[in-house]
Design a protein around this motif. Sequence first.
Motif, PDB file in Angstrom:
ATOM      1  N   ALA A  79      29.285-122.439  42.742  1.00 32.39           N
ATOM      2  CA  ALA A  79      29.835-123.242  41.649  1.00 32.39           C
ATOM      3  C   ALA A  79      31.006-122.451  41.084  1.00 32.39           C
ATOM      4  O   ALA A  79      30.843-121.544  40.272  1.00 32.39           O
ATOM      5  CB  ALA A  79      28.780-123.501  40.575  1.00 32.39           C
ATOM      6  N   GLU A  80      32.180-122.768  41.579  1.00 31.56           N
ATOM      7  CA  GLU A  80      33.396-122.029  41.272  1.00 31.56           C
ATOM      8  C   GLU A  80      34.029-122.524  39.978  1.00 31.56           C
ATOM      9  O   GLU A  80      34.046-123.729  39.694  1.00 31.56           O
ATOM     10  CB  GLU A  80      34.352-122.157  42.463  1.00 31.56           C
ATOM     11  CG  GLU A  80      35.811-122.387  42.149  1.00 31.56           C
ATOM     12  CD  GLU A  80      36.546-121.154  41.694  1.00 31.56           C
ATOM     13  OE1 GLU A  80      35.891-120.122  41.450  1.00 31.56           O
ATOM     14  OE2 GLU A  80      37.774-121.233  41.549  1.00 31.56           O
ATOM     15  N   CYS A 114      36.667-118.757  50.396  1.00 35.47           N
ATOM     16  CA  CYS A 114      37.738-119.213  49.511  1.00 35.47           C
ATOM     17  C   CYS A 114      37.648-118.572  48.125  1.00 35.47           C
ATOM     18  O   CYS A 114      38.667-118.369  47.464  1.00 35.47           O
ATOM     19  CB  CYS A 114      37.699-120.733  49.368  1.00 35.47           C
ATOM     20  SG  CYS A 114      38.529-121.618  50.704  1.00 35.47           S
ATOM     21  N   ASN A 115      36.442-118.245  47.705  1.00 34.97           N
ATOM     22  CA  ASN A 115      36.250-117.728  46.350  1.00 34.97           C
ATOM     23  C   ASN A 115      36.041-116.222  46.314  1.00 34.97           C
ATOM     24  O   ASN A 115      35.794-115.655  45.252  1.00 34.97           O
ATOM     25  CB  ASN A 115      35.048-118.433  45.695  1.00 34.97           C
ATOM     26  CG  ASN A 115      35.054-118.311  44.190  1.00 34.97           C
ATOM     27  OD1 ASN A 115      36.103-118.228  43.562  1.00 34.97           O
ATOM     28  ND2 ASN A 115      33.869-118.281  43.595  1.00 34.97           N
ATOM     29  N   LYS A 116      36.138-115.573  47.457  1.00 34.77           N
ATOM     30  CA  LYS A 116      35.821-114.150  47.550  1.00 34.77           C
ATOM     31  C   LYS A 116      36.825-113.297  46.782  1.00 34.77           C
ATOM     32  O   LYS A 116      38.036-113.493  46.873  1.00 34.77           O
ATOM     33  CB  LYS A 116      35.809-113.719  49.016  1.00 34.77           C
ATOM     34  CG  LYS A 116      35.340-112.294  49.255  1.00 34.77           C
ATOM     35  CD  LYS A 116      35.301-112.006  50.750  1.00 34.77           C
ATOM     36  CE  LYS A 116      34.813-110.589  51.030  1.00 34.77           C
ATOM     37  NZ  LYS A 116      34.808-110.309  52.492  1.00 34.77           N
ATOM     38  N   ILE A 117      36.317-112.359  46.004  1.00 35.49           N
ATOM     39  CA  ILE A 117      37.182-111.429  45.286  1.00 35.49           C
ATOM     40  C   ILE A 117      37.865-110.515  46.300  1.00 35.49           C
ATOM     41  O   ILE A 117      37.224-109.956  47.187  1.00 35.49           O
ATOM     42  CB  ILE A 117      36.384-110.591  44.269  1.00 35.49           C
ATOM     43  CG1 ILE A 117      35.870-111.493  43.140  1.00 35.49           C
ATOM     44  CG2 ILE A 117      37.240-109.472  43.688  1.00 35.49           C
ATOM     45  CD1 ILE A 117      35.001-110.777  42.134  1.00 35.49           C
ATOM     46  N   GLY A 118      39.155-110.383  46.186  1.00 32.57           N
ATOM     47  CA  GLY A 118      39.907-109.515  47.090  1.00 32.57           C
ATOM     48  C   GLY A 118      40.675-110.298  48.135  1.00 32.57           C
ATOM     49  O   GLY A 118      41.900-110.194  48.224  1.00 32.57           O
ATOM     50  N   THR A 119      39.980-111.096  48.929  1.00 31.04           N
ATOM     51  CA  THR A 119      40.649-111.860  49.987  1.00 31.04           C
ATOM     52  C   THR A 119      40.702-113.353  49.708  1.00 31.04           C
ATOM     53  O   THR A 119      41.349-114.096  50.458  1.00 31.04           O
ATOM     54  CB  THR A 119      39.953-111.627  51.346  1.00 31.04           C
ATOM     55  OG1 THR A 119      38.574-112.006  51.238  1.00 31.04           O
ATOM     56  CG2 THR A 119      40.029-110.163  51.757  1.00 31.04           C
ATOM     57  N   GLY A 120      40.043-113.806  48.673  1.00 29.99           N
ATOM     58  CA  GLY A 120      40.071-115.213  48.285  1.00 29.99           C
ATOM     59  C   GLY A 120      40.532-115.349  46.850  1.00 29.99           C
ATOM     60  O   GLY A 120      41.182-114.466  46.293  1.00 29.99           O
ATOM     61  N   ASN A 202      43.571-118.037  50.368  1.00 35.98           N
ATOM     62  CA  ASN A 202      43.633-117.533  51.746  1.00 35.98           C
ATOM     63  C   ASN A 202      43.347-118.655  52.747  1.00 35.98           C
ATOM     64  O   ASN A 202      42.510-118.518  53.649  1.00 35.98           O
ATOM     65  CB  ASN A 202      42.638-116.385  51.923  1.00 35.98           C
ATOM     66  CG  ASN A 202      42.905-115.555  53.166  1.00 35.98           C
ATOM     67  OD1 ASN A 202      43.972-115.663  53.782  1.00 35.98           O
ATOM     68  ND2 ASN A 202      41.942-114.740  53.551  1.00 35.98           N
ATOM     69  N   LEU A 203      44.057-119.753  52.611  1.00 37.83           N
ATOM     70  CA  LEU A 203      43.784-120.943  53.409  1.00 37.83           C
ATOM     71  C   LEU A 203      44.336-120.868  54.831  1.00 37.83           C
ATOM     72  O   LEU A 203      44.135-121.795  55.621  1.00 37.83           O
ATOM     73  CB  LEU A 203      44.333-122.184  52.703  1.00 37.83           C
ATOM     74  CG  LEU A 203      43.677-122.517  51.358  1.00 37.83           C
ATOM     75  CD1 LEU A 203      44.282-123.777  50.759  1.00 37.83           C
ATOM     76  CD2 LEU A 203      42.166-122.681  51.505  1.00 37.83           C
TER      77      LEU A 203
END
Length: 300
Positions: A79-80, A114-120, A202-203
């Motif tokens: 749940a972003e 998509c929601n990852k800290i650092g790469t998203g 990062n799509l």
Amino acid sequence: MIRIEKNFEQPPAALLRQEVADRIARSLAGDRSAIHSDFYRGKTIQSDGSVKFEVVEALMLLYHDKCGYCETKEHDPQAEHYRPKGRVTGARNHPGYFWLAFEWSNLLPTCFDCNKIGTGKGNRFPLIGGEILRIFHPPLLPGNTLDLASIRPNLAPLWDERPFLLHPEVDQPEVCFRFSNKGEMEGIDPEGRGRETIKICNLNRRNLKYRRQNALDVFVLAINDTLLLFEAGKITNDALLSWLKLTFLRLEAWQHPTKEYSLFGKYAFANFIEIFSPLLPAAYRTTVQEAFDRFRAGTL
């Protein structure tokens, strides 16, 4: 990313509970520990003792079980918070948009990547006009209560922040992107929101481009296999057109919002020559294009 229609005025019942209202009040009074995922995800204990997350389930229904950013099928989404609830990367001394932690219009379903800290996305939320436009404090009414008329992403003052990140429930993603036949996205809108959304989430990560290209290859292979059968004399010209029509029907269906990567499907259908012709045998490109034109005209 595709446009999603959500009624901001009708959140799931789990977000209307008194305990959620109490936690909003606590957070406004400075208690950030009041913001807990069990509550904005809508944790509910069923009569049989099982657990369900009503808000997450409502989001999955609206988003057709897809990530709100990349459109990958995701049956266990996060749940972003569109506007980060705890802190904002690069916004010095910003407390995060904590007053939106339980706001229905600020909640989207996303995949981990998509929601990852650092790469998203993580806590990133850059603004077109820079930090001078950023809101640092919740809109309050007398009695330290939240002004509900001032927390919608499509209305001032939040709209006036002019975020780079596209909001699938507010914006029109279709006009912001184009695709290559390698599954790569490109931002095309003049404000650069498509370009920056691709960077933020990062799509164009490798596995995502691969999956989009694989989705396209289903149709490319079907067309090329049909052409091979025709060239080998295994099927007649009428059969060739019939098989091509079947593939075109499936391509048309790829645009449906329930389909994975449906925005790519919509682009591929609208830009058939650009996407498909380089992937077809040169000798048959005109034949296939003419058949597709007839299909779109309803005469195939």
